[in-house]
Design an enzyme around this catalytic site. Structure first.
Site, PDB file in Angstrom:
ATOM      1  N   ASP A  34       4.062  -4.821  -1.894  1.00 55.39           N
ATOM      2  CA  ASP A  34       3.208  -3.977  -1.059  1.00 55.39           C
ATOM      3  C   ASP A  34       1.817  -3.874  -1.670  1.00 55.39           C
ATOM      4  OD1 ASP A  34       4.937  -2.941   1.104  1.00 55.39           O
ATOM      5  OD2 ASP A  34       6.111  -2.134  -0.566  1.00 55.39           O
ATOM      6  N   ASP A 172      11.706  -2.724   7.361  1.00 58.23           N
ATOM      7  CA  ASP A 172      11.146  -2.269   6.082  1.00 58.23           C
ATOM      8  C   ASP A 172      11.131  -0.746   6.094  1.00 58.23           C
ATOM      9  OD1 ASP A 172       9.803  -1.929   3.695  1.00 58.23           O
ATOM     10  OD2 ASP A 172       7.887  -2.750   4.412  1.00 58.23           O
TER      11      ASP A 172
HETATM   12  C1  DX5 Z   1       6.483   1.333   2.517  1.00 55.78           C
HETATM   13  C2  DX5 Z   1       6.684  -0.062   2.025  1.00 55.78           C
HETATM   14  C3  DX5 Z   1       8.088  -0.448   1.757  1.00 55.78           C
HETATM   15  C4  DX5 Z   1       8.768   0.384   0.694  1.00 55.78           C
HETATM   16  C5  DX5 Z   1      10.186   0.584   1.150  1.00 55.78           C
HETATM   17  O1  DX5 Z   1       5.174   1.507   2.923  1.00 55.78           O
HETATM   18  O2  DX5 Z   1       6.171  -0.990   2.954  1.00 55.78           O
HETATM   19  O3  DX5 Z   1       8.208  -1.832   1.438  1.00 55.78           O
HETATM   20  O4  DX5 Z   1       8.776  -0.200  -0.570  1.00 55.78           O
HETATM   21  O5  DX5 Z   1      10.811   1.445   0.266  1.00 55.78           O
HETATM   22  P1  DX5 Z   1      12.240   2.036   0.571  1.00 55.78           P
HETATM   23  O6  DX5 Z   1      13.176   0.893   0.754  1.00 55.78           O
HETATM   24  O7  DX5 Z   1      12.547   2.885  -0.617  1.00 55.78           O
HETATM   25  O8  DX5 Z   1      12.124   2.845   1.843  1.00 55.78           O
HETATM   26 ZN    ZN Z   2       6.490  -3.065   2.596  1.00 52.80          ZN
END
Ligand code: DX5
Ligand code: ZN
Length: 221
Positions: A34, A172
């Site tokens: 990210d 995601d």
């Molecule tokens: C949020 C990100 C995700 C995040 C997901 O803005 O795009 O990729 O890392 O994290 P989890 O799986 O913990 O929701």
């Molecule tokens: Zn992400």
């Protein structure tokens, strides 16, 4: 085919190489990196240098998820990634942005937020490798999964079948051992997973996510 892409936002960045190698050992298909600019989201995350550095410790494809307000200005900085994922609401001309990512030699992902229409993205579906449905507000890991986005997954699955398209249908945010099964049943096959991947024994956690997804496929018959 199920694609598991552990999201490094949840990894211990003081020991990033260790976390990456553990995820790779667990059968990760790629790494989700990210990129946050403190403007599009109220948080900061990885930079182009992270991608360059990761190259030295893993052979996994790197996916740069640009959660930034000006992706068109910075796309070339992320050309070392195998895939660049842009938020569809951050660019005035999504088709042009997709074309630029292709010219850079990268695969293309487009992410859609919870409040946004996925039907409006129909014209670009033939041009993308991944359509990533956000199941949380972008910016932070560890948020709860919003099951209402499963309607978007179902719509994408129906559209992909009807039009004979090949893009991956991803989710995601909030993906864990329980929600991954719901997503698979709805038609998703690609998962960016942060906190449920980088927890406890990372290798075992990544393996368990794939097993949960495969079990959901098997239960579908
Ligand atoms: C949020 C990100 C995700 C995040 C997901 O803005 O795009 O990729 O890392 O994290 P989890 O799986 O913990 O929701
Ligand atoms: Zn992400």
């Amino acid at each position: 085919m199920i694609h598991i892409s552990p999201s490094l936002l949840a990894a211990d960045t003081a020991h990033l190489a260790t976390a990456v190698c553990a995820a790779e050992a667990g059968g990760a298909d790629s790494l989700h990196v990210d990129v946050m600019d403190g403007r599009y989201v109220a948080n900061y995350a990885f930079s182009p240098k992270t991608l360059t550095d990761l190259r030295r410790v893993t052979k996994l494809p790197l996916h740069a998820h640009l959660e930034v307000s000006n992706p068109d200005d910075v796309l070339s900085l992320f050309a070392t990634a195998e895939m660049i994922i842009v938020q569809e609401d951050t660019t005035p001309d999504l088709a042009a942005t997709i074309a630029t990512v292709r010219r850079l030699g990268c695969q293309v992902g487009v992410a859609v937020n919870r409040s946004r229409s996925v039907e409006a993205l129909a014209p670009v579906l033939p041009q993308v490798d991944l359509l990533l449905v956000m199941a949380v507000e972008p910016g932070f890991g560890g948020q709860p999964f919003d099951a209402s986005v499963l309607d978007k997954v179902r719509w994408l699955h129906a559209r992909r079948c009807a039009c004979g398209l090949r893009f991956a249908i991803g989710v995601d945010g909030g993906v864990n051992l329980t929600t991954i099964a719901q997503c698979v049943v709805a038609g998703a096959d690609f998962f960016a997973v942060g906190s449920a991947a980088f927890v406890g024994d990372i290798t075992a956690s990544v393996k368990a996510l794939r097993e949960a997804a495969m079990a959901a496929i098997a239960s579908e018959g």
